[in-house]
Design an enzyme around this catalytic site. Structure first.
Site, mmCIF file in Angstrom:
data_model
loop_
_atom_site.group_PDB
_atom_site.id
_atom_site.type_symbol
_atom_site.label_atom_id
_atom_site.label_comp_id
_atom_site.label_asym_id
_atom_site.label_seq_id
_atom_site.Cartn_x
_atom_site.Cartn_y
_atom_site.Cartn_z
ATOM 1 N N GLY A 136 -0.245 5.031 -1.180
ATOM 2 C CA GLY A 136 -1.327 5.760 -0.508
ATOM 3 C C GLY A 136 -0.806 6.971 0.249
ATOM 4 N N GLN A 137 -1.728 7.600 0.995
ATOM 5 C CA GLN A 137 -1.392 8.852 1.693
ATOM 6 C C GLN A 137 -0.197 8.667 2.640
ATOM 7 O OE1 GLN A 137 -4.201 10.353 4.576
ATOM 8 N NE2 GLN A 137 -3.380 12.412 4.502
ATOM 9 N N ASP A 152 -1.033 -7.571 -5.224
ATOM 10 C CA ASP A 152 -2.358 -7.570 -4.590
ATOM 11 C C ASP A 152 -2.216 -8.356 -3.293
ATOM 12 O OD1 ASP A 152 -4.914 -7.863 -3.725
ATOM 13 O OD2 ASP A 152 -5.705 -8.679 -5.610
ATOM 14 N N ASP A 203 2.084 -2.005 -4.385
ATOM 15 C CA ASP A 203 0.702 -1.500 -4.363
ATOM 16 C C ASP A 203 -0.048 -2.111 -5.527
ATOM 17 O OD1 ASP A 203 -1.644 0.461 -4.466
ATOM 18 O OD2 ASP A 203 -0.450 1.389 -2.885
ATOM 19 N N GLY A 222 0.848 -1.203 0.000
ATOM 20 C CA GLY A 222 0.000 0.000 0.000
ATOM 21 C C GLY A 222 0.878 1.245 0.000
ATOM 22 N N ARG A 265 -1.979 -0.035 -7.267
ATOM 23 C CA ARG A 265 -1.934 1.087 -8.197
ATOM 24 C C ARG A 265 -0.575 1.169 -8.882
ATOM 25 N NH1 ARG A 265 -3.443 6.636 -5.057
ATOM 26 N NH2 ARG A 265 -4.339 5.698 -3.186
ATOM 27 N N TYR A 311 -15.307 -0.076 9.050
ATOM 28 C CA TYR A 311 -13.865 0.209 9.155
ATOM 29 C C TYR A 311 -13.405 0.020 10.603
ATOM 30 C CZ TYR A 311 -9.632 3.177 8.962
ATOM 31 O OH TYR A 311 -8.360 3.686 9.048
ATOM 32 N N LYS A 321 -10.861 -2.760 12.110
ATOM 33 C CA LYS A 321 -9.621 -2.382 12.808
ATOM 34 C C LYS A 321 -9.577 -3.014 14.203
ATOM 35 C CE LYS A 321 -7.438 0.183 9.804
ATOM 36 N NZ LYS A 321 -6.176 -0.236 9.222
HETATM 37 N N1 LIG Z 1 -4.890 8.461 6.520
HETATM 38 C C1 LIG Z 1 -5.424 8.501 7.708
HETATM 39 O O1 LIG Z 1 -5.863 9.561 8.174
HETATM 40 C C2 LIG Z 1 -5.465 7.242 8.540
HETATM 41 C C3 LIG Z 1 -5.957 7.319 9.854
HETATM 42 C C4 LIG Z 1 -6.018 6.156 10.625
HETATM 43 C C5 LIG Z 1 -5.538 4.953 10.116
HETATM 44 N N2 LIG Z 1 -5.061 4.898 8.831
HETATM 45 C C6 LIG Z 1 -4.608 3.594 8.317
HETATM 46 O O2 LIG Z 1 -3.326 3.709 7.725
HETATM 47 C C7 LIG Z 1 -3.220 2.804 6.607
HETATM 48 C C8 LIG Z 1 -2.837 3.581 5.346
HETATM 49 O O3 LIG Z 1 -3.812 4.579 5.137
HETATM 50 P P1 LIG Z 1 -3.726 5.617 3.930
HETATM 51 O O4 LIG Z 1 -4.410 6.837 4.380
HETATM 52 O O5 LIG Z 1 -2.350 5.690 3.391
HETATM 53 O O6 LIG Z 1 -4.695 4.881 2.886
HETATM 54 P P2 LIG Z 1 -4.777 5.079 1.308
HETATM 55 O O7 LIG Z 1 -6.130 4.665 0.876
HETATM 56 O O8 LIG Z 1 -4.298 6.447 0.929
HETATM 57 O O9 LIG Z 1 -3.702 4.031 0.789
HETATM 58 C C9 LIG Z 1 -3.926 2.654 0.794
HETATM 59 C C10 LIG Z 1 -3.152 2.058 -0.369
HETATM 60 O O10 LIG Z 1 -3.392 0.651 -0.368
HETATM 61 C C11 LIG Z 1 -3.525 0.237 -1.727
HETATM 62 N N3 LIG Z 1 -4.294 -1.005 -1.811
HETATM 63 C C12 LIG Z 1 -5.635 -1.163 -1.713
HETATM 64 N N4 LIG Z 1 -5.958 -2.455 -1.887
HETATM 65 C C13 LIG Z 1 -4.810 -3.140 -2.085
HETATM 66 C C14 LIG Z 1 -4.494 -4.495 -2.340
HETATM 67 N N5 LIG Z 1 -5.471 -5.426 -2.427
HETATM 68 N N6 LIG Z 1 -3.198 -4.845 -2.481
HETATM 69 C C15 LIG Z 1 -2.212 -3.905 -2.416
HETATM 70 N N7 LIG Z 1 -2.453 -2.599 -2.197
HETATM 71 C C16 LIG Z 1 -3.739 -2.219 -2.049
HETATM 72 C C17 LIG Z 1 -4.235 1.388 -2.423
HETATM 73 O O11 LIG Z 1 -4.032 1.355 -3.814
HETATM 74 C C18 LIG Z 1 -3.598 2.594 -1.736
HETATM 75 O O12 LIG Z 1 -2.491 3.087 -2.463
HETATM 76 C C19 LIG Z 1 -4.574 2.095 6.530
HETATM 77 O O13 LIG Z 1 -4.512 0.886 7.233
HETATM 78 C C20 LIG Z 1 -5.504 3.049 7.235
HETATM 79 O O14 LIG Z 1 -6.604 2.370 7.776
HETATM 80 C C21 LIG Z 1 -5.023 6.012 8.036
#
Ligand SMILES: NC(=O)c1ccc[n+]([C@@H]2O[C@H](COP(=O)([O-])OP(=O)(O)OC[C@H]3O[C@@H](n4cnc5c(N)ncnc54)[C@H](O)[C@@H]3O)[C@@H](O)[C@H]2O)c1
Length: 325
Positions: free
Chosen positions: A24-25, A65, A47, A21, A49, A155, A159
Site C-alpha cells: 500500500g501507500q 490474508d 499483502d 499490507g 495484492r 473508518y 480506528k
Molecule cells: N495514507 C494515509 O493518508 C493514512 C492516513 C491515516 C492513517 N493511515 C493508516 O495507515 C495504514 C496504511 O494505509 P495506506 O494508505 O498504506 O493504505 P493502502 O490502502 O494504500 O494499503 C493497504 C494495503 O493493505 C492491503 N490489504 C487489504 N486487505 C488485506 C488483507 N485482508 N490482508 C493483507 N493485506 C490486505 C491492501 O492490498 C493494500 O496494499 C492503514 O491502517 C491506514 O488506516 C493512512
C-alpha cells in the site's frame, strides 16, 4: 537512528519483521526503509495484492490474508517473527461505500495480530490510527491528544475502537504495541488507497500531466497532512524508542503541516505557472469537514522527541522534482 544502525551492524539486534499490507501507500516505503535498517532478508513483506514493483528484489514476499488468523499464525511461527507492522485497512472514503467490510477488516486484522503477538515471541507491534478518530465535536484548531472524540465515519469508529484494543493488550498482556494517528499522507512512490486526503497526492500528478485539477474538496478545506518521509521517520523513531518512553498506549497525535486545496494549488503554480484548479465537492467534503484542521502533537514531542521536517513549500518542491524525474 545512528545508534540503531551500529547495533544492527554489530549483529546485536536480531529482529525478524513482518509487514502486513506492504504493497500500500505507506507499506512500500516503510518496508524499503526497514530493509535498509535491518537488512532485506529480515523484513518480510506481505499483502493480498501481488508484490509491488518497487519491492521486487529487495527482500522476501509472502501472499497473506490477515483475516485468516491460522495462516498468519503459521507465518509468525515459521519465520520467527519478532515485530509486526500491521498496515492493512480500508480507508475513510472507501469505508463509507462498504461500512461492514471496513469495520470487519480494520478491527479483526488488529485483533488477530494482537492475539498472536500475545501468544508468540513478538516483541513489538505497530498499528496506525488516524486523525479520522476525531469528529465534528472535537476542537478544530490544534486538536489535543486527549479531547472529545466522536467520529462520524466507520473508518474513524474502527480506528478509535482499535486504539482501545491496543491499550487493552498493553495493559492486560504487556504486548508492546505502539501507534500514531497519521494525518493525510503525501507521497510520490506509491498510490494513495482511498482516503479523504488523496486529493493532495492526485493534484501533483494532474498538475504535471494535464496542468489542471478538479478537486473533490472545497478550496478552503484545511486538513492536517504530512509528507511521507516524515511519516516513515516518525514510525521508525516511535518503534525504536525505549519502551519506558511510550506513555500513550492508545495512539499518539502527530502533526506535519496543515493547508487547504487553494494553498497547495498556489504552491504548485510557483513551479508550474499554467496550472489551474477547479472545485467540485462530493461526499468526501462532509468527512473532511468533520475532522480537525490542525493537530497538537506536544505529547509525542515530549515523550519520544517527535519533530517534523517538511513544510508545505519543501514538500511541494520535493514532490514535483521527484514526479518530473
Ligand atoms: N495514507 C494515509 O493518508 C493514512 C492516513 C491515516 C492513517 N493511515 C493508516 O495507515 C495504514 C496504511 O494505509 P495506506 O494508505 O498504506 O493504505 P493502502 O490502502 O494504500 O494499503 C493497504 C494495503 O493493505 C492491503 N490489504 C487489504 N486487505 C488485506 C488483507 N485482508 N490482508 C493483507 N493485506 C490486505 C491492501 O492490498 C493494500 O496494499 C492503514 O491502517 C491506514 O488506516 C493512512
Amino acid at each position: 537512528m545512528n545508534l540503531l544502525c551500529s547495533l544492527i551492524e554489530k549483529n546485536m539486534i536480531k529482529e525478524k519483521i513482518l509487514v502486513i499490507g506492504a504493497c500500500g501507500q505507506i507499506g512500500v516505503e516503510l518496508t524499503l526503509e526497514l530493509r535498509k535498517l535491518y537488512g532485506g532478508a529480515n523484513v518480510i513483506a506481505s499483502d493480498l495484492r501481488a508484490e509491488n514493483e518497487l519491492l521486487k528484489g529487495t527482500g522476501p514476499y509472502v501472499s497473506l490474508d490477515v483475516m485468516n488468523k491460522e495462516m498468519l499464525h503459521v507465518q509468525v511461527i515459521r519465520q520467527n517473527i519478532t515485530q509486526i507492522y500491521l498496515l492493512a485497512a480500508i480507508l475513510s472514503a472507501t469505508g463509507e461505500k462498504n461500512p461492514h467490510l471496513a469495520w470487519s477488516l480494520n478491527t479483526t486484522s488488529l485483533l488477530n495480530v494482537l492475539e498472536i503477538a500475545k501468544d508468540e515471541n513478538v516483541h513489538k507491534v505497530y498499528w496506525p490510527s488516524s486523525i479520522a478518530v476525531f469528529g465534528p465535536t472535537s476542537p478544530k484548531i490544534n486538536c489535543p491528544q486527549q479531547t472529545v472524540i466522536e467520529p462520524i465515519t466507520v473508518y474513524g469508529i474502527s480506528k478509535y475502537a482499535g486504539e482501545f484494543w491496543c491499550n487493552y493488550f498493553n495493559h492486560r498482556y504487556k504486548v508492546d504495541v505502539r501507534s500514531l494517528r497519521y494525518p493525510g499522507l503525501i507521497s510520490y512512490k506509491s498510490e494513495p488507497g482511498g482516503g479523504t486526503t488523496d486529493y493532495a497526492v492526485e493534484i501533483f500528478h494532474e498538475a504535471i500531466e494535464t496542468k489542471t485539477y478538479n478537486c473533490f474538496l472545497k478550496e478552503d478545506t484545511y486538513l492536517p497532512m504530512m509528507y511521507m518521509p516524515d511519516a516513515i521517520r516518525a514510525t521508525i523513531e516511535l518503534m525504536e524508542s525505549e519502551e519506558s518512553k511510550i506513555k500513550v498506549r492508545t495512539s499518539y497525535n502527530i502533526s506535519g503541516v496543515s493547508f487547504s486545496p487553494k494553498e497547495i494549488a498556489a504552491g504548485i503554480k510557483k513551479h508550474i505557472p499554467g496550472f489551474t484548479i477547479s472545485y467540485e465537492p462530493d461526499y468526501r467534503q462532509e468527512i473532511a469537514t468533520s475532522w480537525p484542521q490542525s493537530i497538537d502533537d506536544s505529547v509525542a514531542k515530549k515523550d519520544w522527541g517527535w519533530k517534523p521536517a517538511f513544510d508545505l513549500s519543501a514538500l511541494t518542491t520535493d514532490m514535483i522534482k521527484n514526479l518530473e524525474d
